[in-house]
Design a protein around this motif. Sequence first.
Motif, PDB file in Angstrom:
ATOM      1  N   CYS A  58      10.153  22.741  56.784  1.00  0.00           N
ATOM      2  CA  CYS A  58      10.365  22.875  58.230  1.00  0.00           C
ATOM      3  C   CYS A  58      11.811  22.474  58.561  1.00  0.00           C
ATOM      4  O   CYS A  58      12.302  21.456  58.079  1.00  0.00           O
ATOM      5  N   CYS A  61      11.449  18.835  60.523  1.00  0.00           N
ATOM      6  CA  CYS A  61      10.852  17.642  59.907  1.00  0.00           C
ATOM      7  C   CYS A  61      10.823  17.670  58.383  1.00  0.00           C
ATOM      8  O   CYS A  61      10.582  16.652  57.755  1.00  0.00           O
ATOM      9  N   CYS A  70       7.216  23.953  61.288  1.00  0.00           N
ATOM     10  CA  CYS A  70       5.812  23.677  60.976  1.00  0.00           C
ATOM     11  C   CYS A  70       4.970  23.599  62.256  1.00  0.00           C
ATOM     12  O   CYS A  70       5.510  23.534  63.368  1.00  0.00           O
ATOM     13  N   CYS A  73       5.618  20.376  64.577  1.00  0.00           N
ATOM     14  CA  CYS A  73       6.843  20.387  65.391  1.00  0.00           C
ATOM     15  C   CYS A  73       6.743  21.344  66.578  1.00  0.00           C
ATOM     16  O   CYS A  73       7.383  21.130  67.599  1.00  0.00           O
TER      17      CYS A  73
HETATM   18 ZN   LIG Z   1       8.132  20.261  61.327  1.00  0.00          ZN
END
Ligand SMILES: [Zn+2]
Length: 220
Positions: A58, A61, A70, A73
């Motif tokens: 991602c 993150c 992802c 998020c």
């Molecule tokens: Zn993420």
Amino acid sequence: MTFTSETVEALVDQFTRLPTIGRKTAQRLAAFVMKMPREEVVEIARALVAVKDKVRNCAVCGNVTDEDLCGVCTSPRRDAQTICVVEEPNDVMAFERTGEYGGVYHVLGGAISPLEGIGPEELRVRELVARVSGALTLSEDARARIPGARETGTLPPAREVILAMNPNVEGDTTAYYVGQLLAPFGIAVTRIARGLPIGGDLEFADEATLSRALEGRAGL
Ligand SMILES: [Zn+2]
């Protein structure tokens, strides 16, 4: 039990490369595979290759995802101002299993380990600092998909960073290092409680223990 086929032996050898798989288990798996319908074996082989070809990290993150960002998020139901810092994607899964954590994550990709030659540069530490300091540049797509980012063009400011490294020497070192780096930003930096077995792996902690450790987090 010894196999006489070189092809089978080769498969057994490959299985033994996986964690927790000893020779005996590898032989049992190989024997099982030989009895499986061909299509099912092809499905397994495809799934193995697909994780290498399709899965990425991602952009915010670092967790594993099939897309740029992802599901955590981009979720409007998560508290994007609370960031739980973990070593590996499996730790994210461990926290998600508890059903108790409503914030977002930051996956470092490991822990600082001088013995193994892993320093902060090998981990996603710089990305965490960029994220917390508001210096992370978001793509057009990310701005559109992350709740609150469309209006401001950036991530919501962090309020608390929870350090959830493994309870071992490498985890302690990493937590200390990251804690020092985040200190100047004037946000709460906490570490999960020591309910976890020392030297153990967070990923294998049961849900209740992990929930308690999260609840009992304390400032550094
Ligand atoms: Zn993420």
